[in-house]
Design a protein around this motif. Sequence first.
Motif, PDB file in Angstrom:
ATOM      1  N   TRP A  66      79.203  40.705  49.883  1.00 37.94           N
ATOM      2  CA  TRP A  66      79.058  40.134  48.547  1.00 37.94           C
ATOM      3  C   TRP A  66      77.589  39.861  48.223  1.00 37.94           C
ATOM      4  O   TRP A  66      77.143  40.107  47.108  1.00 37.94           O
ATOM      5  N   SER A  67      76.827  39.344  49.186  1.00 36.68           N
ATOM      6  CA  SER A  67      75.407  39.076  48.948  1.00 36.68           C
ATOM      7  C   SER A  67      74.668  40.354  48.571  1.00 36.68           C
ATOM      8  O   SER A  67      73.853  40.365  47.648  1.00 36.68           O
ATOM      9  N   SER A  68      74.974  41.438  49.278  1.00 40.87           N
ATOM     10  CA  SER A  68      74.339  42.723  48.974  1.00 40.87           C
ATOM     11  C   SER A  68      74.748  43.212  47.592  1.00 40.87           C
ATOM     12  O   SER A  68      73.932  43.761  46.844  1.00 40.87           O
ATOM     13  N   TYR A  69      76.015  43.009  47.247  1.00 43.93           N
ATOM     14  CA  TYR A  69      76.489  43.417  45.912  1.00 43.93           C
ATOM     15  C   TYR A  69      75.756  42.634  44.827  1.00 43.93           C
ATOM     16  O   TYR A  69      75.290  43.204  43.835  1.00 43.93           O
ATOM     17  N   ALA A  70      75.659  41.322  45.007  1.00 42.73           N
ATOM     18  CA  ALA A  70      74.993  40.486  44.002  1.00 42.73           C
ATOM     19  C   ALA A  70      73.522  40.849  43.860  1.00 42.73           C
ATOM     20  O   ALA A  70      72.961  40.769  42.764  1.00 42.73           O
ATOM     21  N   GLU A  71      72.889  41.272  44.954  1.00 47.24           N
ATOM     22  CA  GLU A  71      71.475  41.647  44.906  1.00 47.24           C
ATOM     23  C   GLU A  71      71.254  42.984  44.210  1.00 47.24           C
ATOM     24  O   GLU A  71      70.211  43.205  43.592  1.00 47.24           O
ATOM     25  N   THR A  72      72.216  43.890  44.306  1.00 48.26           N
ATOM     26  CA  THR A  72      72.023  45.248  43.783  1.00 48.26           C
ATOM     27  C   THR A  72      72.666  45.471  42.417  1.00 48.26           C
ATOM     28  O   THR A  72      72.472  46.519  41.818  1.00 48.26           O
ATOM     29  N   HIS A  73      73.436  44.499  41.932  1.00 49.70           N
ATOM     30  CA  HIS A  73      74.104  44.636  40.631  1.00 49.70           C
ATOM     31  C   HIS A  73      73.671  43.508  39.706  1.00 49.70           C
ATOM     32  O   HIS A  73      73.474  42.371  40.138  1.00 49.70           O
ATOM     33  N   GLY A  74      73.579  43.827  38.435  1.00 48.14           N
ATOM     34  CA  GLY A  74      73.322  42.804  37.442  1.00 48.14           C
ATOM     35  C   GLY A  74      74.614  42.106  37.064  1.00 48.14           C
ATOM     36  O   GLY A  74      75.682  42.362  37.622  1.00 48.14           O
ATOM     37  N   GLN A  75      74.519  41.229  36.095  1.00 46.51           N
ATOM     38  CA  GLN A  75      75.702  40.510  35.640  1.00 46.51           C
ATOM     39  C   GLN A  75      76.714  41.432  34.966  1.00 46.51           C
ATOM     40  O   GLN A  75      77.876  41.066  34.797  1.00 46.51           O
ATOM     41  N   ASP A  76      76.275  42.632  34.565  1.00 42.89           N
ATOM     42  CA  ASP A  76      77.204  43.572  33.945  1.00 42.89           C
ATOM     43  C   ASP A  76      77.945  44.402  34.985  1.00 42.89           C
ATOM     44  O   ASP A  76      78.775  45.254  34.636  1.00 42.89           O
ATOM     45  N   ASP A  77      77.663  44.196  36.277  1.00 44.33           N
ATOM     46  CA  ASP A  77      78.355  44.867  37.380  1.00 44.33           C
ATOM     47  C   ASP A  77      78.226  46.386  37.339  1.00 44.33           C
ATOM     48  O   ASP A  77      79.136  47.101  37.757  1.00 44.33           O
ATOM     49  N   LYS A  78      77.102  46.877  36.861  1.00 36.87           N
ATOM     50  CA  LYS A  78      76.860  48.319  36.835  1.00 36.87           C
ATOM     51  C   LYS A  78      75.921  48.710  37.970  1.00 36.87           C
ATOM     52  O   LYS A  78      74.873  48.082  38.162  1.00 36.87           O
ATOM     53  N   ARG A  85      73.154  50.803  39.432  1.00 31.35           N
ATOM     54  CA  ARG A  85      72.053  51.586  38.859  1.00 31.35           C
ATOM     55  C   ARG A  85      71.256  52.343  39.916  1.00 31.35           C
ATOM     56  O   ARG A  85      70.174  52.838  39.637  1.00 31.35           O
ATOM     57  N   SER A  86      71.787  52.394  41.130  1.00 28.89           N
ATOM     58  CA  SER A  86      71.134  53.152  42.188  1.00 28.89           C
ATOM     59  C   SER A  86      72.198  53.634  43.162  1.00 28.89           C
ATOM     60  O   SER A  86      73.338  53.146  43.154  1.00 28.89           O
ATOM     61  N   ALA A  87      71.794  54.582  44.011  1.00 30.05           N
ATOM     62  CA  ALA A  87      72.736  55.104  44.999  1.00 30.05           C
ATOM     63  C   ALA A  87      73.139  54.008  45.979  1.00 30.05           C
ATOM     64  O   ALA A  87      74.301  53.940  46.400  1.00 30.05           O
ATOM     65  N   ARG A  88      72.187  53.153  46.339  1.00 32.86           N
ATOM     66  CA  ARG A  88      72.517  52.071  47.274  1.00 32.86           C
ATOM     67  C   ARG A  88      73.490  51.077  46.630  1.00 32.86           C
ATOM     68  O   ARG A  88      74.412  50.581  47.285  1.00 32.86           O
ATOM     69  N   ALA A  89      73.300  50.772  45.353  1.00 32.40           N
ATOM     70  CA  ALA A  89      74.211  49.854  44.662  1.00 32.40           C
ATOM     71  C   ALA A  89      75.624  50.426  44.630  1.00 32.40           C
ATOM     72  O   ALA A  89      76.602  49.706  44.859  1.00 32.40           O
ATOM     73  N   ALA A  90      75.743  51.728  44.380  1.00 31.73           N
ATOM     74  CA  ALA A  90      77.065  52.368  44.368  1.00 31.73           C
ATOM     75  C   ALA A  90      77.692  52.326  45.756  1.00 31.73           C
ATOM     76  O   ALA A  90      78.906  52.108  45.903  1.00 31.73           O
TER      77      ALA A  90
END
Length: 203
Positions: free
Chosen positions: A117-129, A131-136
């Motif tokens: 979850w921490s990694s998700y919150a760091e790589t995603h904005g509040q819109d949960d999109k 925007r990078s391969a790592r975020a996906a």
Amino acid sequence: MRLLRAGLRTAVFLCLAATLTHVVLVFFHVAPPNPVSRRYSQQIDAWVYPLFEQNWRLFAPNPDSVNRQVLARTAHTGSDGSMRVSAWFDLSAVDRAAVEHQAFPSHTAQNLLRRAWSSYAETHGQDDKARSARAAMIQTYLNNIASDRVAEHRGGSGRDAEFIQLRVITLPVAAPGSDAVDNPPKPVENRLLPWWKVTSHGK
């Protein structure tokens, strides 16, 4: 006997090669930027994240000042064509139960869901999109963890789920004493994530 020795040599060679590859990739991951790490950054990141991520928290700890409750629910299409949504299942409560009263709690119970979850919150904005391969990749990783745990909790019936949704409630750490019991802290964030498609039981 000769075939057994050849197989043993091959296994030892593969283990040594995998170990050397791992050490080299992690070295370039933590080393200062250089021509090799810049040129092969995509391959290095693909190997390191999310299982072999390196950080300095052992030497400069940054303890959480909040408690997070991660819940999940699933949805599937019923026989009549209607969409059926399950009740919320508390993933964090399962982790807490696995840690309490354990002299040697597992690393998985303590950190897997929390770090995902921490990694998700760091790589995603509040819109949960993403925007990078790592975020996906992190989104898929969190999806897989939640899907697997829901299916395990339901004894296999969760495998029929087509979609999964997460809800994360962030609470401040309560002050010690009886007053904390009488006046539990109010959530500082109640974040509802979008529905994600579950594929092959999260794999």
